[in-house]
Design a protein around this motif. Structure first.
Motif, PDB file in Angstrom:
ATOM      1  N   ASN A  28     -46.527   9.165  -4.031  1.00 26.70           N
ATOM      2  CA  ASN A  28     -45.687   8.501  -3.041  1.00 26.70           C
ATOM      3  C   ASN A  28     -45.315   7.071  -3.443  1.00 26.70           C
ATOM      4  N   ALA A  29     -46.308   6.284  -3.819  1.00 33.98           N
ATOM      5  CA  ALA A  29     -46.056   4.878  -4.169  1.00 33.98           C
ATOM      6  C   ALA A  29     -45.096   4.774  -5.348  1.00 33.98           C
ATOM      7  N   ALA A  30     -45.307   5.589  -6.379  1.00 33.71           N
ATOM      8  CA  ALA A  30     -44.458   5.544  -7.582  1.00 33.71           C
ATOM      9  C   ALA A  30     -43.030   5.938  -7.262  1.00 33.71           C
ATOM     10  N   ILE A  31     -42.858   6.961  -6.434  1.00 31.61           N
ATOM     11  CA  ILE A  31     -41.493   7.431  -6.096  1.00 31.61           C
ATOM     12  C   ILE A  31     -40.751   6.354  -5.311  1.00 31.61           C
ATOM     13  N   MET A  32     -41.399   5.747  -4.324  1.00 29.86           N
ATOM     14  CA  MET A  32     -40.751   4.677  -3.560  1.00 29.86           C
ATOM     15  C   MET A  32     -40.415   3.499  -4.469  1.00 29.86           C
ATOM     16  N   HIS A  33     -41.343   3.154  -5.341  1.00 31.56           N
ATOM     17  CA  HIS A  33     -41.130   2.037  -6.272  1.00 31.56           C
ATOM     18  C   HIS A  33     -39.936   2.299  -7.188  1.00 31.56           C
ATOM     19  N   ASN A  34     -39.878   3.505  -7.712  1.00 31.26           N
ATOM     20  CA  ASN A  34     -38.785   3.854  -8.621  1.00 31.26           C
ATOM     21  C   ASN A  34     -37.439   3.878  -7.909  1.00 31.26           C
ATOM     22  N   ALA A  35     -37.461   4.064  -6.584  1.00 33.28           N
ATOM     23  CA  ALA A  35     -36.219   4.072  -5.809  1.00 33.28           C
ATOM     24  C   ALA A  35     -35.780   2.650  -5.440  1.00 33.28           C
ATOM     25  N   GLY A  36     -36.586   1.646  -5.822  1.00 32.03           N
ATOM     26  CA  GLY A  36     -36.217   0.257  -5.546  1.00 32.03           C
ATOM     27  C   GLY A  36     -36.829  -0.320  -4.289  1.00 32.03           C
ATOM     28  N   VAL A  37     -37.780   0.391  -3.679  1.00 31.60           N
ATOM     29  CA  VAL A  37     -38.468  -0.097  -2.483  1.00 31.60           C
ATOM     30  C   VAL A  37     -39.610  -1.024  -2.919  1.00 31.60           C
ATOM     31  N   THR A  38     -39.803  -2.131  -2.205  1.00 29.16           N
ATOM     32  CA  THR A  38     -40.962  -2.999  -2.464  1.00 29.16           C
ATOM     33  C   THR A  38     -42.199  -2.294  -1.942  1.00 29.16           C
ATOM     34  N   VAL A  39     -43.130  -2.000  -2.854  1.00 34.58           N
ATOM     35  CA  VAL A  39     -44.283  -1.152  -2.518  1.00 34.58           C
ATOM     36  C   VAL A  39     -45.590  -1.940  -2.629  1.00 34.58           C
ATOM     37  N   ALA A  40     -46.443  -1.728  -1.656  1.00 31.62           N
ATOM     38  CA  ALA A  40     -47.799  -2.289  -1.689  1.00 31.62           C
ATOM     39  C   ALA A  40     -48.799  -1.177  -1.426  1.00 31.62           C
ATOM     40  N   ILE A  41     -50.014  -1.363  -1.952  1.00 34.68           N
ATOM     41  CA  ILE A  41     -51.132  -0.467  -1.627  1.00 34.68           C
ATOM     42  C   ILE A  41     -52.047  -1.231  -0.670  1.00 34.68           C
ATOM     43  N   ASN A  42     -52.306  -0.629   0.505  1.00 35.38           N
ATOM     44  CA  ASN A  42     -53.175  -1.294   1.481  1.00 35.38           C
ATOM     45  C   ASN A  42     -54.459  -0.509   1.699  1.00 35.38           C
TER      46      ASN A  42
END
Length: 993
Positions: free
Chosen positions: A842-856
């Motif tokens: 999930n995190a990688a896909i959102m990141h690759n789509a240009g979304v600012t991603v954080a792990i909480n």
């Protein structure tokens, strides 16, 4: 006929005599008081600082007439010689429930939550009851009054101890002789408040400590609006609140932390509360002093724990062990810091314990003068009744104590307590003190005897031939009666003694043998020699109880002195900049004045402490976008919107998880409200400055955030018998539409310049509409994620962050278009139905789509290893190491709008950095040093030393508790405590706040 008239006349005379007041003389003879009563030859404490030696106290009609060394005593006065005795003002208890029946819990058996008030014509919340009056529910309790009189009290301020706003209290004199018309000094003496709900109502709101705080804030705003005549609806509660505004406002906080919370609420509304504390004020004395709030302090000191069971003893926390050791010093520390305080019997199981605990406080450094002030002049002053009670000044009520000596000494006897000129005899003043050691002989056998205890509870121990004889003693009307077994152990026979005491404390009388024969009895009092040799310094120190130092916070791993910012130079390390420079090897970083000052090679600074960091890694501190540690309360679920509440009000700076997070390299967190309702409360963004006070943790000029939530939690999927709207995902959408429509209308009225009723909840929602507050939304299912983005776009603003967002991979393109970030778990799934579609990519896909991603984390345990959670995105999705590291540093900083201050190693940013022993994404990496603004809050070497120190302190405290038990002191059993880690769905325990 003449006989009949004479009998009637005699009867009338008798009745008239019985109608008068009587006062016993020292000889026990009853004398008629026709005018004045004079107490002569006494040491009189007019006030704690004004003392008369061998003076006279003159009273009349329940009041003090005068006092002094040479008082002109009227001829018709009853004179009572109290030579060698002391007279003190009777004590005052400002916080009592005397004579008021304890409220009963609501008898309803319904499991359905109650959301609306049960009353009409009153405030919308049942827990607000300023209209209540203690005077209307007061019934004088002579038995309870007698117990208080024995403890030295003459006046109590009583109230109904129930609810958030409890109504007015009543000031009562403990006069067992007269009626309430005389006893009640003030029917409305004070207004009482607390953070605790009423037990008489089932209304759900507030369901948390922060909800209670928000309710009080809104109440004061509503009362102001009402006072200005703007309200169209009559409200009996608000009218009572406004009518009580001139009264002393007494707030039941019950702890150091809640004193600060209550004082903040009062300051915001221009009210200075008198606050009931919890006895732990010494832990943050500077913060307590800064409130300028007068305090009411209970003397409920914890007993030592029974630590004989080593397994149970190992479960004791250092904080609880220290509380036993340190709490008796609390009054002394308050006095030393010039904090105004009164003392109370509140929280004691029995008022009988009051004197022993007070003497304990004095032994721990509280001066006797301050103790007397805290029981007399200060409560009188705080109640605005100094002209009436609290002293023996002319014109004051005749409320006083007669004692054998200093009232704050163990062996001092309290003989009488006079209230409003009415006498209560507690001990006969003429009773001789016969305690001590004696010797006597009977039928050629020598005996030793020890008499101990109070005059009405004497104990006797008789020994002969090195054996203790069974014995009993009574002392009444100047006659001593003793019975003890004979020397002949083969028979159960008793010798009886009757005697009285002579001027030298010897006992004279007769002994009656088991066969009826009588012999003269003489027991010689044995004077004990007073040792003249002074004790050595070491002997004195060994006898004094060791008090362990207070730390910040005052539990395990606290600092004895708060650490300060240093100038530090990290040499030859690998620096993860999170900037365009990427990862720099063999690089130096200079930290100065709490900032990152220089980055480069071969740096130097003559004032810097140099740290050889070769082979190690220096990174920006980890930032957790979604946490629930360091808070005393997480969810306010009593309504479907709780925008009025704030986590900043309930920060718990003592939470050990702060220290544990520092050990995991975490420096900043966002403490989010839970997910109990669609519109949650405001968040707190804090730095983990271990040891600082709660307010000092909060970011200065902190960005404004609020928690929203979607899905199972808010529609109460797993709740039983719940009726709160919404019950469906469609209802959740409607909640947002309704509230934002209301907020829009409210904001328009506010901006129009017309009068409006300030509503904290709608103010917060208007901030969202005006793009002044950001939303972090708990989310799972793609349909709801889409829904909320569409709702907010209708009102022309965006969601800032979707947190959890475990189906974000399905809508990543739409998230990018909306401009929302995603703060997610690395690999959590299937822990409830709406998580079934979660994937670790999930995190990688959102990141690759240009979304600012954080792990909480959303979890106190996982937050300690967020570096490893970030590393999982390298495995799942092939995210580069640098980008994965940004998932727990720079990206959460961007989502929280604090990236100009933290999140990367850049000159000018806050020196929130971590020195790792290894590659920061490695499972072998340890945080060796964690700094915030140049202050080292965690150091691995220091941690090892602290563990050893904690072990030693616990061992000493355990030994001291064993000694306390061996001395015969009462102990308490160990009850294992497990601190609950809070999560999104954590609910406050009912009434705990």
């Amino acid at each position: 006929m003449i006989k009949k008239r004479f009998l009637i006349f005699t009867l009338l005379c008798s009745l008239s005599l019985f109608a008068q007041d009587y006062f016993p003389k020292n000889d026990g003879v009853t004398a008629k008081n026709t005018n004045y009563t004079a107490f002569t030859n006494a040491k009189i404490y007019i006030t704690p600082t004004q003392v008369i030696q061998k003076g006279t106290l003159l009273i009349k009609d329940g009041k003090i007439v005068t006092s002094g060394v040479s008082v002109n005593i009227p001829e018709n006065a009853v004179v009572i010689d109290v030579s060698g005795k002391s007279i003190y003002p009777s004590f005052i208890d400002m916080y009592s429930s005397f004579g008021v029946e304890k409220p009963k819990r609501s008898s309803s058996n319904s499991r359905t939550p109650q959301y609306d008030a049960s009353r009409t014509g009153y405030y919308w919340n049942d827990h607000v009851m300023p209209e209540n009056k203690a005077s209307e529910k007061f019934n004088y309790d002579s038995k309870a009054a007698t117990e208080l009189l024995k403890a030295g009290f003459g006046v109590v301020n009583t109230h109904i101890q129930d609810g958030i706003v409890r109504g007015s209290g009543t000031l009562v004199a403990l006069n067992n002789k007269d009626g309430n018309e005389t006893r009640i000094l003030d029917e409305s003496s004070a207004q009482y408040l607390s953070f605790r709900k009423s037990i008489t109502s089932r209304q759900s709101y507030p369901g948390s400590l922060m909800g209670s705080i928000a309710l009080l804030r809104q109440l004061y705003l509503d009362a102001d609006w009402y006072a200005k005549g703007q309200s169209k609806t009559k409200d009996l509660s608000i009218e009572a609140l406004n009518n009580n505004k001139s009264l002393v406002q007494i707030f039941d906080a019950g702890s150091r932390a809640s004193i600060l919370r209550a004082d903040k609420v009062g300051d915001e509304s221009g009210i200075q509360y008198v606050i009931l504390g919890g006895g732990d004020e010494y832990e943050r004395i500077n913060d307590i002093k800064a409130t300028n709030a007068p305090l009411i302090i209970p003397l409920n000191f914890p007993k030592a724990y029974d630590v004989e069971n080593a397994f149970l003893a190992s479960t004791l926390s250092l904080a609880d062990m220290r509380a036993w050791n340190q709490k008796p010093t609390n009054p002394k520390i308050l006095a030393e810091n010039n904090v105004i305080f009164a003392l109370t019997t509140h929280d004691l199981k029995s008022s009988k314990d009051f004197k022993s605990n007070l003497i304990k406080a004095i032994k721990h450094g509280l001066s006797k003068e301050k103790a007397l002030e805290a029981l007399t002049t200060i409560p009188a002053q705080l109640l605005g009744k100094s002209n009436m009670i609290g002293s023996l000044k002319n014109g004051s009520q005749a409320n006083f104590l007669i004692t054998s000596g200093n009232i704050f000494e163990e062996k001092t006897t309290l003989y009488e307590n006079w209230v409003q000129g009415k006498q209560t005899v507690l001990e006969n003043m003429n009773t001789e003190d016969i305690t001590g050691d004696y010797e006597f002989s009977l039928t050629s056998y020598p005996f030793k005897m020890n008499i101990s205890g109070e005059p009405n509870k004497l104990k006797v121990k008789i020994t002969s031939a090195e054996k203790t004889r069974g014995s009993k003693i009574t002392f009444k009307d100047e006659w001593i009666n003793i019975a003890f077994t004979t020397v002949d152990s083969t028979k159960q026979e008793f010798i009886r003694v009757v005697a009285n005491v002579d001027a030298n404390k010897n006992l004279n009388g007769k002994a009656i043998m088991p066969n009826g024969n009588e012999f003269p009895f003489y027991a010689k009092y044995i004077e004990k020699e007073i040792a003249s040799i002074s004790k050595s310094k070491e002997e004195k120190e060994s006898e004094e109880e060791k008090i362990f130092p207070i730390t910040f916070p005052n539990n395990s791993y606290g600092f004895e002195k708060l650490p300060k910012a240093e100038t530090l130079l990290f040499k030859n390390t690998t620096v993860w900049t999170n900037e365009s420079d990427g990862v720099l090897k063999n690089t130096d970083v200079l930290i100065k004045n709490g900032k990152i000052a220089k980055i480069g090679q071969n740096l130097s600074d003559s004032n810097a402490k140099v740290i050889d960091a070769k082979g190690k890694h220096l990174t920006a501190g980890i930032i957790d976008e979604h946490s629930h540690i360091a808070a005393a309360s997480i969810n306010e679920g009593g309504q479907n919107s709780s925008a009025e509440v704030s986590i900043e009000d309930v920060i718990d700076e003592t939470d050990i998880n702060i220290y544990r997070n520092l050990a995991g390299g975490v420096t900043s967190i966002q403490i989010l409200h839970g997910s109990a309702n669609p519109i949650g409360g405001r968040s707190a963004i804090i730095k983990l400055k271990w040891g600082e006070s709660a307010n000092n943790l909060i970011y200065k000029n902190s960005p404004k955030f609020i928690k929203f939530a979607l899905g199972e939690n808010v529609k109460q999927t797993r709740a039983q018998n719940n009726v709160r709207f919404p019950q469906t995902r469609m209802g959740v959408e409607q909640v947002y539409m309704d509230y934002f429509t209301r907020a829009k209308a409210y904001d328009a009225l506010k901006k129009s310049g017309k009068p409006y009723r300030k509503d904290i909840e709608l103010d917060v929602l208007a901030e969202i509409l005006n793009k002044e507050r950001f939303i972090s939304c708990h989310s799972y299912v793609q349909s709801e994620i889409n829904m909320l983005m569409k709702v907010t776009e209708k009102f022309n603003f965006n969601i800032n962050t979707f947190t959890h967002i475990l189906e974000g991979y399905k809508v990543a393109d739409k998230m990018k278009a909306h401009g929302v970030g995603g703060s997610t778990f690395s690999d959590w799934w299937a822990y409830k139905y709406e998580v079934n579609d979660a994937i670790p990519y999930n995190a990688a896909i959102m990141h690759n789509a240009g979304v600012t991603v954080a792990i909480n984390s959303d979890d106190a345990e996982m937050s300690r290893r967020l570096n490893q959670e970030a590393a999982k995105s390298v495995k799942y999705g092939g995210v580069s190491e640098e980008e994965a590291w940004k998932f727990v540093t720079l990206n959460p900083a961007k989502l929280l709008h604090i990236d100009s201050r933290v999140g990367s190693i850049k000159v000018g940013k806050d020196a929130d950095v971590v020195l790792w022993s290894n590659h920061p994404l490695s499972i072998y990496a340890k945080a060796e040093k964690t700094l915030i603004e140049g202050v080292t809050y965690f150091d691995l070497e220091q941690d090892r030393m602290m563990r050893s120190k904690i072990k030693k302190e616990k061992s000493e405290l355990l030994n001291m508790m064993m000694q306390a038990k061996n001395k015969g002191l009462k102990t308490q059993p160990i009850k294992k405590k497990v601190k609950e880690d809070l999560h999104c769905d954590s609910i406050d325990n009912e009434h705990q706040h």
